[in-house]
Scaffold this motif. Sequence first.
Motif, short mmCIF file in Angstrom:
data_model
loop_
_atom_site.label_atom_id
_atom_site.label_comp_id
_atom_site.label_asym_id
_atom_site.label_seq_id
_atom_site.Cartn_x
_atom_site.Cartn_y
_atom_site.Cartn_z
N GLU A 54 26.63 39.38 86.03
CA GLU A 54 27.82 39.84 85.31
C GLU A 54 27.62 39.89 83.80
O GLU A 54 28.46 40.42 83.07
N MET A 55 26.52 39.34 83.30
CA MET A 55 26.22 39.33 81.87
C MET A 55 25.37 40.54 81.45
O MET A 55 24.97 40.64 80.30
N LEU A 57 19.42 35.78 90.32
CA LEU A 57 19.85 35.18 89.07
C LEU A 57 21.34 34.94 89.10
O LEU A 57 22.05 35.53 89.91
N ASN A 58 21.80 34.06 88.22
CA ASN A 58 23.23 33.82 88.11
C ASN A 58 23.70 34.15 86.70
O ASN A 58 22.90 34.59 85.85
N ASP A 59 24.96 33.95 86.43
CA ASP A 59 25.52 34.31 85.12
C ASP A 59 25.19 33.31 84.03
O ASP A 59 25.48 33.55 82.86
N LEU A 60 24.57 32.19 84.38
CA LEU A 60 24.19 31.18 83.39
C LEU A 60 22.75 31.36 82.91
O LEU A 60 22.25 30.56 82.13
N ARG A 79 16.79 30.36 81.34
CA ARG A 79 16.73 31.18 80.12
C ARG A 79 16.99 30.34 78.88
O ARG A 79 16.34 30.52 77.84
N ALA A 80 17.93 29.40 78.95
CA ALA A 80 18.29 28.60 77.77
C ALA A 80 17.12 27.78 77.25
O ALA A 80 16.90 27.70 76.05
N VAL A 90 20.56 32.07 93.59
CA VAL A 90 20.97 30.88 92.87
C VAL A 90 22.45 31.03 92.50
O VAL A 90 22.89 32.12 92.16
N ASN A 91 23.22 29.93 92.62
CA ASN A 91 24.63 30.02 92.25
C ASN A 91 24.91 29.28 90.96
O ASN A 91 24.02 28.80 90.31
#
Length: 195
Positions: free
Chosen positions: A101-102, A145-148, A169-170, A194-195
């Motif tokens: 969603e990003m 991948l997830n939104d984080l 990613r962070a 991944v959630n």
Amino acid sequence: SAVGRMKESGPFHAFLAIYQPQNFTVYKTTDLTAAAAGTGLDVDNAIDLSAANQILLTGRETQSGMPGAAVATVTSHGLRFLELSGTGAPGEEILPRELNEMGEAAGAIRTPDQSRAVLWSTSRHGVQLTLIPDLGGSESAARGLNDLGLVVGFSTTSLGKQHATLFDRASGNSRDLNLLTDTLGLTLRLATAVN
């Protein structure tokens, strides 16, 4: 809405079907292949759709014929296309798998010598490519991948063994999922979501 590929005769075309949820009636279908004409990508499939009205498209690069991809954003003025690029290596294939969603897409870039897991981040300014660190081998790919900004997939180790991986990613770090949990004596080879 729904995306996918369609074919009546000739080559495949990607589509976007917008429906009314009250009665499941499709009220608009867009031929994404025709809409992408002139972008440098001959689109033949739409493989993912986000709630933010972004569509992950695949096809062949018009000039080279190599597999390529783009993210299309549905705006009030039509569709805006951003090509997902690679590193520029000869014979490179762009192979995205999933969109979050990003506006980030995860997948792989494959050359004749190796496959590298990658993360593409899209914005109104363009696309940023992140090569995901591997576990020392020559093969890796992102599958989910997830939104984080957490990305999962696989990487080969320096010994050539395939292991499931998690990229954050962070922090910019990849981890072997076999080292993060009790695997009950089994080897985790591939993570797909991944959630």
